[in-house]
Design a protein around this motif. Sequence first.
Motif, PDB file in Angstrom:
ATOM      1  N   UNK A   1      32.262  55.726  29.734  1.00  0.00           N
ATOM      2  CA  UNK A   1      33.521  56.132  30.370  1.00  0.00           C
ATOM      3  C   UNK A   1      34.093  55.031  31.257  1.00  0.00           C
ATOM      4  N   UNK A   2      33.245  54.170  31.789  1.00  0.00           N
ATOM      5  CA  UNK A   2      33.662  53.060  32.634  1.00  0.00           C
ATOM      6  C   UNK A   2      32.914  51.811  32.180  1.00  0.00           C
ATOM      7  N   UNK A   3      33.383  51.188  31.070  1.00  0.00           N
ATOM      8  CA  UNK A   3      32.615  50.102  30.453  1.00  0.00           C
ATOM      9  C   UNK A   3      32.699  48.754  31.152  1.00  0.00           C
ATOM     10  N   UNK A   4      33.612  48.595  32.108  1.00  0.00           N
ATOM     11  CA  UNK A   4      33.666  47.310  32.811  1.00  0.00           C
ATOM     12  C   UNK A   4      34.277  47.468  34.196  1.00  0.00           C
TER      13      UNK A   4
ATOM     14  N   UNK B   1      32.731  42.188  34.554  1.00  0.00           N
ATOM     15  CA  UNK B   1      31.352  42.675  34.393  1.00  0.00           C
ATOM     16  C   UNK B   1      31.416  43.903  33.499  1.00  0.00           C
ATOM     17  N   UNK B   2      31.022  43.747  32.250  1.00  0.00           N
ATOM     18  CA  UNK B   2      31.103  44.842  31.295  1.00  0.00           C
ATOM     19  C   UNK B   2      29.817  45.022  30.526  1.00  0.00           C
ATOM     20  N   UNK B   3      29.639  46.205  29.944  1.00  0.00           N
ATOM     21  CA  UNK B   3      28.422  46.432  29.179  1.00  0.00           C
ATOM     22  C   UNK B   3      28.299  47.862  28.704  1.00  0.00           C
ATOM     23  N   UNK B   4      27.077  48.230  28.373  1.00  0.00           N
ATOM     24  CA  UNK B   4      26.820  49.563  27.825  1.00  0.00           C
ATOM     25  C   UNK B   4      25.383  49.958  28.122  1.00  0.00           C
TER      26      UNK B   4
ATOM     27  N   UNK C   1      31.113  49.060  20.130  1.00  0.00           N
ATOM     28  CA  UNK C   1      31.414  49.113  21.561  1.00  0.00           C
ATOM     29  C   UNK C   1      31.458  47.704  22.152  1.00  0.00           C
ATOM     30  N   UNK C   2      30.532  46.856  21.715  1.00  0.00           N
ATOM     31  CA  UNK C   2      30.499  45.473  22.205  1.00  0.00           C
ATOM     32  C   UNK C   2      31.749  44.701  21.791  1.00  0.00           C
ATOM     33  N   UNK C   3      32.230  44.952  20.611  1.00  0.00           N
ATOM     34  CA  UNK C   3      33.460  44.289  20.157  1.00  0.00           C
ATOM     35  C   UNK C   3      34.639  44.676  21.033  1.00  0.00           C
ATOM     36  N   UNK C   4      34.696  45.944  21.431  1.00  0.00           N
ATOM     37  CA  UNK C   4      35.773  46.415  22.310  1.00  0.00           C
ATOM     38  C   UNK C   4      35.659  45.768  23.686  1.00  0.00           C
TER      39      UNK C   4
ATOM     40  N   UNK D   1      37.531  41.484  27.721  1.00  0.00           N
ATOM     41  CA  UNK D   1      37.139  40.408  28.638  1.00  0.00           C
ATOM     42  C   UNK D   1      37.891  39.106  28.416  1.00  0.00           C
ATOM     43  N   UNK D   2      38.652  39.002  27.347  1.00  0.00           N
ATOM     44  CA  UNK D   2      39.228  37.732  26.917  1.00  0.00           C
ATOM     45  C   UNK D   2      40.102  37.058  27.969  1.00  0.00           C
ATOM     46  N   UNK D   3      40.774  37.821  28.813  1.00  0.00           N
ATOM     47  CA  UNK D   3      41.734  37.248  29.762  1.00  0.00           C
ATOM     48  C   UNK D   3      41.093  36.760  31.063  1.00  0.00           C
ATOM     49  N   UNK D   4      39.760  36.801  31.141  1.00  0.00           N
ATOM     50  CA  UNK D   4      39.093  36.417  32.389  1.00  0.00           C
ATOM     51  C   UNK D   4      38.261  35.159  32.177  1.00  0.00           C
ATOM     52  N   UNK D   5      38.275  34.287  33.197  1.00  0.00           N
ATOM     53  CA  UNK D   5      37.551  33.020  33.081  1.00  0.00           C
ATOM     54  C   UNK D   5      36.041  33.209  33.175  1.00  0.00           C
TER      55      UNK D   5
END
Length: 381
Positions: free
Chosen positions: A111-114, A122-125, A139-142, A147-151
């Motif tokens: 429900x709150x993946x990142x 900071x994201x995960x599962x 889920x990892x692909x999502x 995360x793409x827009x973060x350095x």
Amino acid sequence: MQFVHLADTHLGYRQYGLVERENDFFHVFNEAIDELIMERPDFVIHSGDLFEYSRPPTRALLTAQNGILRLKEEKIPIYAIAGNHDIVMRKNALPPQILYKDFGLKLISPKKPFYLENDVFIGGAPYTSKYHSKQLVERLQTIESKSKDYNKRILVLHQGIDRYIPYEYEIKIGDVPQSFNYCAFGHIHERVIDDFGEGKLAYPGSTEIWRSNEVEGYKKNGKGFYLVDIDGDMPEIEKIDLKLPREFIKETILFTKIREELSRIKQYVSNLNNKPLLMVTVEGGNFSRSEVYETLNHSLSHLCLAVRTNYKPTAVEDGKNLFENKNEALDIKKMIEHSLDDFKNEKVNRLATDLLKELSDGDFKMAETIVQNFYEDLYDH
């Protein structure tokens, strides 16, 4: 920016049924909190198995609560995921970490993946069984897409990977996204640091010796957590070691020299501050196991917290060529696969192997989880 990465604290684990060992796990957790506060990280990541059980004993809950409250007082955020030991095997059930939401713990979940921590993604599962690895990969692909827009990007997972545990993994190394700066894993109790994709993949290992097969790794690499600096192009990882409360000793002795060997061991353990755990394997010669057991316990039980004995069998080559020669160690996996050959079903073979391993180690809770996951997979199909 620096953060602490730890995992597999297994609070509430009463190893070998000993309350002293349960206390050891509490002690090491409190020491970890002391040490990481001294390091003053910007935040903390716990990669699963905070507890030994999904319904932890009260003292385990209080120990975790006190540690998390100390972090809150020091204004150190903590992010966490549920490991396989934390998860209640029931639909829509919540892991015990949810209890600490108001104390500052941020739980990474479906429900709150990142979360964002000062522009760090900071994201995960939570842990996903091997029988549902397809859903985890999706889920990892999502998460990777988000995360793409973060350095600076950190992936948090509690999974076994085929590269490190070929027979017990949940996902393959090729399924792990390579775009993250740091992959903060839990589940494997040995320390691992690898170059991976655009950054590092790391397991900090367990904070205490959870199984006897971790002793060699502990002697080589220690136990503790990682202090990770992500300011540069590549994360810099420092091992922070924790001092364990007692020694876990493994010895192999010859039956023909048992008296001399016991004298040597007795002299060593009598000088230790805390009673150690001792595992003794007796090999060679013909002897009565019960008599050897009595000899070992009579000599050492008053000096050790526990004395666990093993006797190295002489493997006999059988007609099915399960072994290359009579001196080769018994291969349980081959025996199970041979015995279940009529099923022609890899999942059944794997279920049997996994169950034998967990039951042999006395981990009945994990054995129950394995069976539940197996039948969930059958129902899904």
